[in-house]
Design an enzyme around this catalytic site. Structure first.
Site, short mmCIF file in Angstrom:
data_model
loop_
_atom_site.label_atom_id
_atom_site.label_comp_id
_atom_site.label_asym_id
_atom_site.label_seq_id
_atom_site.Cartn_x
_atom_site.Cartn_y
_atom_site.Cartn_z
CD GLU A 94 42.66 11.14 -14.58
OE1 GLU A 94 43.32 10.49 -13.77
OE2 GLU A 94 42.60 12.38 -14.56
CB CYS A 107 33.20 15.67 -16.60
SG CYS A 107 34.59 16.71 -17.06
CB CYS A 114 45.57 19.36 -23.26
SG CYS A 114 44.57 20.71 -23.96
CB CYS A 118 45.45 26.43 -19.46
SG CYS A 118 44.42 26.63 -20.93
CB CYS A 121 44.92 23.19 -16.97
SG CYS A 121 44.07 21.66 -17.36
CB CYS A 339 37.53 22.06 -13.60
SG CYS A 339 35.92 21.99 -14.31
N1 SAH Z 1 39.97 22.53 -23.12
C1 SAH Z 1 38.62 22.81 -22.78
C2 SAH Z 1 37.96 21.75 -21.90
C3 SAH Z 1 38.78 21.18 -20.75
S1 SAH Z 1 39.07 22.20 -19.34
C4 SAH Z 1 38.50 24.18 -22.16
O1 SAH Z 1 39.51 24.82 -21.96
O2 SAH Z 1 37.39 24.63 -21.93
C5 SAH Z 1 37.55 22.37 -18.52
C6 SAH Z 1 37.44 23.63 -17.67
O3 SAH Z 1 38.27 23.54 -16.50
C7 SAH Z 1 37.88 24.89 -18.37
O4 SAH Z 1 36.99 25.93 -18.11
C8 SAH Z 1 39.24 25.17 -17.72
O5 SAH Z 1 39.64 26.48 -17.87
C9 SAH Z 1 38.96 24.76 -16.31
N2 SAH Z 1 40.15 24.51 -15.48
C10 SAH Z 1 41.35 24.06 -15.88
N3 SAH Z 1 42.18 23.94 -14.83
C11 SAH Z 1 41.49 24.33 -13.74
C12 SAH Z 1 41.78 24.39 -12.35
N4 SAH Z 1 42.97 24.04 -11.87
N5 SAH Z 1 40.81 24.82 -11.51
C13 SAH Z 1 39.59 25.16 -11.98
N6 SAH Z 1 39.23 25.09 -13.29
C14 SAH Z 1 40.18 24.69 -14.15
#
Ligand code: SAH
Length: 346
Positions: A94, A107, A114, A118, A121, A339
């Site tokens: 996406e 974006c 991945c 996390c 996420c 995000c």
């Molecule tokens: N792997 C990379 C880029 C992808 S995530 C990274 O971790 O930076 C992009 C951003 O979205 C990151 O800051 C991540 O922590 C945040 N993110 C992930 N899940 C989220 C959620 N449910 N709500 C808000 N931000 C989130």
């Protein structure tokens, strides 16, 4: 159908020139074709109108152009557009277009799924299927630039690597894509308008510093306390904050540039005074700014956005310590484009 022909965009310009020379043609032909492939984003050899039919047929027998395709497009009530992008092998990633009054940001994804885990996420639940190739990253940018021109009458202005995947776990391809995006033989965008966001892979942050990359670095910090960070971002066990700090200091020493920390505040997880104190302390190691981002709920997750007061506490105390802090409103939530919500529901 599976094919054994080579993806022509895996070739450098010199390799393309060599190919033509070996075929008894002029090396210059390589430059022409290269321009079609990148600057003009041709998706078929037959589109290369200033190339002879013979040459196009020769290319056809040796190569393919692995193009992407916008499979579905969803528009949010706030103008955000989410694209489900189909890759040549049928996998989907996406990418999102985020418009504001003054800019349009793409974006983009760097991996299918991945490898990190996390807990908050949605992409993490997919597991990593494969890395994206440089052309697949480049093409997402091209597709969003087209949408920006079509729907907002202006070209794309910024790029963030905050889509699916961990860019530093696909470093070489991300760098190759950015080289093409910034090159005058590609899209000619300024690297100052590109931000690579990472969960924080210390070794790769140092490598980026050594490579003297010119784009911006964002780190998804979310906690400056090891136990808390490991609970929500388990790979922190392998790459603890001390190593991250050291890598970021190295980055700053080499590049003289600030770092952005992405930070979500969750109820009962990192909304206490000790969490704020730890962040303030961490922010003093390297010149930085903090982006507090809204939590975007994902299905049946135990995470909840912290109270307004808790967030205000963060802001006040960061500012009191002269740390720049921005609060980022989330965009495209109604279509799961925000995000952490990218997970191919389609
Ligand atoms: N792997 C990379 C880029 C992808 S995530 C990274 O971790 O930076 C992009 C951003 O979205 C990151 O800051 C991540 O922590 C945040 N993110 C992930 N899940 C989220 C959620 N449910 N709500 C808000 N931000 C989130």
């Amino acid at each position: 159908m599976a094919t054994t022909k080579k993806d022509i965009r895996a070739l450098t310009k010199d390799q393309l020139r060599d190919f033509f020379e070996k075929q008894g043609d002029k090396a210059f032909r390589g430059n022409q074709v290269y321009e079609w492939l990148w600057q003009k984003s041709a998706y078929a050899f037959e589109d290369m109108t200033n190339v002879s039919k013979e040459t196009r047929q020769l290319l056809e027998t040796h190569f393919v152009i692995n193009n992407i395709e916008v499979n579905t497009m969803q528009r949010s009530s706030d103008g955000t557009i989410k694209n489900a992008i189909k890759l040549h092998d049928g996998l989907i990633v996406e990418s999102v277009l985020i418009p504001t009054a003054s800019r349009t940001t793409a974006c983009v994804s760097s991996q299918v799924g991945c490898s990190l885990d996390c807990r908050f996420c949605a992409t993490a639940r997919l597991k990593r299927m494969r890395n994206l190739n440089p052309d697949e990253i480049y093409d997402q940018v091209v597709a969003i630039d087209k949408e920006s021109k079509l729907y907002f009458k202006r070209p794309l202005s910024n790029i963030v690597f905050m889509g699916m995947g961990e860019p530093l776990m696909n470093y070489n391809n991300v760098i190759k894509a950015i080289d093409k995006i910034t090159s005058s033989e590609g899209l000619g965008m300024s690297s100052k308008r590109i931000t690579v966001s990472t969960s924080g892979v210390p070794k790769m942050i140092k490598k980026m510093a050594d490579d003297e990359v010119k784009f911006n670095l964002a780190v998804s910090l979310h906690s400056a306390i090891d136990e808390v960070r490991t609970a929500i971002m388990p790979f922190n066990e392998t790459f603890p904050l001390e190593d991250l700090k050291e890598a970021l200091q190295y980055w700053h020493l080499k590049t003289q540039r600030k770092i952005s920390y992405e930070y979500v505040v969750w109820k009962g997880i990192n909304d206490a005074q000790k969490d704020i104190d730890a962040l303030v302390k961490f922010c003093k190691y390297v010149p930085c700014k903090v982006n507090i981002i809204e939590y975007n709920p994902i299905d049946d997750s135990e995470f909840q956005q912290a109270s307004k007061e808790a967030i205000q506490n963060y802001i006040q105390q960061l500012e009191k310590n002269r740390i720049v802090v921005n609060v980022r409103r989330s965009r495209g939530k109604d279509i799961d484009a925000a995000c952490g919500q990218l997970a191919n529901k389609s």
